[in-house]
Structures are given as C-alpha cells and as structure tokens.
Design an enzyme around this catalytic site. Structure first.
Site, PDB file in Angstrom:
ATOM      1  N   ASP A  79     -24.323 -31.308  15.928  1.00 54.68           N
ATOM      2  CA  ASP A  79     -23.540 -32.013  16.948  1.00 54.68           C
ATOM      3  C   ASP A  79     -24.198 -33.349  17.319  1.00 54.68           C
ATOM      4  O   ASP A  79     -25.406 -33.520  17.143  1.00 54.68           O
ATOM      5  CB  ASP A  79     -23.459 -31.203  18.249  1.00 54.68           C
ATOM      6  CG  ASP A  79     -22.797 -29.862  18.046  1.00 54.68           C
ATOM      7  OD1 ASP A  79     -22.000 -29.731  17.115  1.00 54.68           O
ATOM      8  OD2 ASP A  79     -23.104 -28.958  18.849  1.00 54.68           O
TER       9      ASP A  79
HETATM   10  N1  URA Z   1     -25.004 -24.934  16.914  1.00 54.89           N
HETATM   11  C1  URA Z   1     -24.492 -25.794  17.817  1.00 54.89           C
HETATM   12  O1  URA Z   1     -23.935 -25.396  18.835  1.00 54.89           O
HETATM   13  N2  URA Z   1     -24.625 -27.110  17.551  1.00 54.89           N
HETATM   14  C2  URA Z   1     -25.246 -27.590  16.454  1.00 54.89           C
HETATM   15  O2  URA Z   1     -25.339 -28.794  16.288  1.00 54.89           O
HETATM   16  C3  URA Z   1     -25.774 -26.666  15.544  1.00 54.89           C
HETATM   17  C4  URA Z   1     -25.636 -25.340  15.803  1.00 54.89           C
END
Ligand code: URA
Length: 237
Positions: free
Chosen positions: A104
């Site tokens: 993310d």
């Molecule tokens: N899980 C999440 O919530 N975000 C990420 O970026 C990776 C795993």
C-alpha cells in the site's frame, strides 16, 4: 518471424498481453517511429518497437532487485492521482521493472521489482504460499484472544484468512508492536485483519519475504538479488 506487438511485449516480461494491448490503444507504443495499432505485427530483427521511448529488445537482461520502499509511494506503474511511484526509486536502472505484488501507499519495506515475468508469477501466485512477515504497529492492545484469532484465521469480507503466525514484540503506552507472518496476498490484508479485531494500523512494514530480509538496505534504497538468491526463490516454489 513477425509476431503481434502485445505478444512481443509480454515475452519481454514487460506486461501481460492484455496490458500491452491497452498500451497500444493508448498510444504508448511506436512501431518504426509511427503510432502502433492493435493487430500490428513486428519482427524485432528488422523492426523497431518503442514503449515510452525505450526500445524493446528480444533478449532483455533479467534483473531483479529488492527495494526498501518508503511510505508515500505507490507500487503501481502509474498513478492517476500523480503520486510518487516505486519505480521512481529505481529510475537509474535501464531495464523497465515492475513490482512483484503490491504494498500500500503507506506501507514500507521489502518489495521485489523485476522484468522477469516468470519469476514474478512464481513468487506472487497464491498457490506457492510464499511467507511474508510484517512488522505491525497498532493503536490499541493486542490481547491473547486476538492473537489466537489471527493464528486461527478470521473472517474477512473475501473469506476466512489462512492461519497466521504472530510474535508479540512490545507494548508502548496505548500501542502495540508485533510481527505477523502470512502467506496469502490479499488486498490490504494485514490492515483488514487488524481492523476485524478493532485495531487501527499506524505503521506497517514488510520485513521478510521467504528467506529475504531488509539487511543492509536503507529506506528508499535497493540492491540487486544475487543469482543464488534468484535460484533459491525459484526452487522454494
Ligand atoms: N497488507 C496490507 O494491509 N497492506 C500491505 O501493503 C501489505 C499487506
């Protein structure tokens, strides 16, 4: 032999055929200096194919790097909101790399980038169950009951999560740090698992992927994987 452009682009590991078709439609691809059209064919021994100004070659050198992604970067190849891209951090590498899976915008840590489509598929395909470990900081306290729910799997809107491993690290005031190891790769999975427990993630960092970790790679920097590491990644699958 002349092949369709989308096939050549996919063979070079730059994108799926489908994505390559959208590149052609959007005018990102030039064939011998002219805008390419869907259905055009080329023979790379004779024709010049360019994508965003970079020339497509038959045998692209395979490159795989491990990036320590900072917060505030998207791990897609473009962003309609104009935010910074992880590929901006590897702009000095001549090959066109794409991220293996996603982190993310506000997640930090270990992200592989490659132009090796086969390796990317091997590492990110859910059936291969590659373990990923995240260092998680949540607002709120992680009770023994919550740990059990994470370990046993909990229900999210896209189904029950597989068993996870949890290692509690420390509690500081009203926050808690722990390591969570999962082998699925659903969208925002860690954040959603924590939300299901009523906890808000305030920091999330991927610290391991299979046997790889962030040792000696500062935030925002990368290193090339060694041949032996690539072999091992392939073999583990
Ligand atoms: N899980 C999440 O919530 N975000 C990420 O970026 C990776 C795993």
């Amino acid at each position: 032999m002349a092949e369709r452009l989308q096939k050549l682009i996919a063979q070079a590991g730059l994108a799926s055929r489908r994505e390559a078709e959208t590149w052609i439609v959007k005018g990102k691809v030039l064939l011998n200096g002219h805008l390419a059209k869907l259905g055009d064919r080329a023979d790379l021994a004779i024709d010049q194919v360019q994508i965003d100004g970079k020339t497509l070659t038959t045998a692209q050198e395979k490159v795989t790097i491990l990036l320590n992604k900072p917060r505030g970067y998207v791990s897609t190849l473009k962003d309609p909101e104009g935010r910074r891209l992880v590929t901006d951090l590897v702009a000095d590498i001549p090959q066109r790399l794409f991220p293996v899976g996603r982190l993310d915008y506000n997640t930090e840590g270990l992200l592989l980038l490659t132009n090796d489509g086969e390796l990317a598929q091997q590492v990110s395909h859910p059936s291969h169950q590659v373990e990923k470990t995240y260092l998680v900081k949540v607002r709120g306290l992680l009770s023994a009951k919550m740990v059990k729910r994470l370990e046993q799997g909990l229900i999210l809107e896209d189904g029950k999560t597989a068993a996870a491993k949890v290692e509690k690290i420390r509690t500081t005031g009203s926050s808690c740090w722990f390591e969570l190891t999962i082998h699925e790769g659903r969208n925002r999975q860690v954040r959603r698992m924590c939300e299901a427990l009523g906890l808000t993630v305030v920091r999330l960092k991927r610290i391991r992927l299979d046997f790889l970790d962030l040792r000696a790679v500062a935030t925002g920097r990368y290193r090339h994987l060694m041949g032996s590491e690539i072999e091992k990644l392939r073999k583990d699958k």
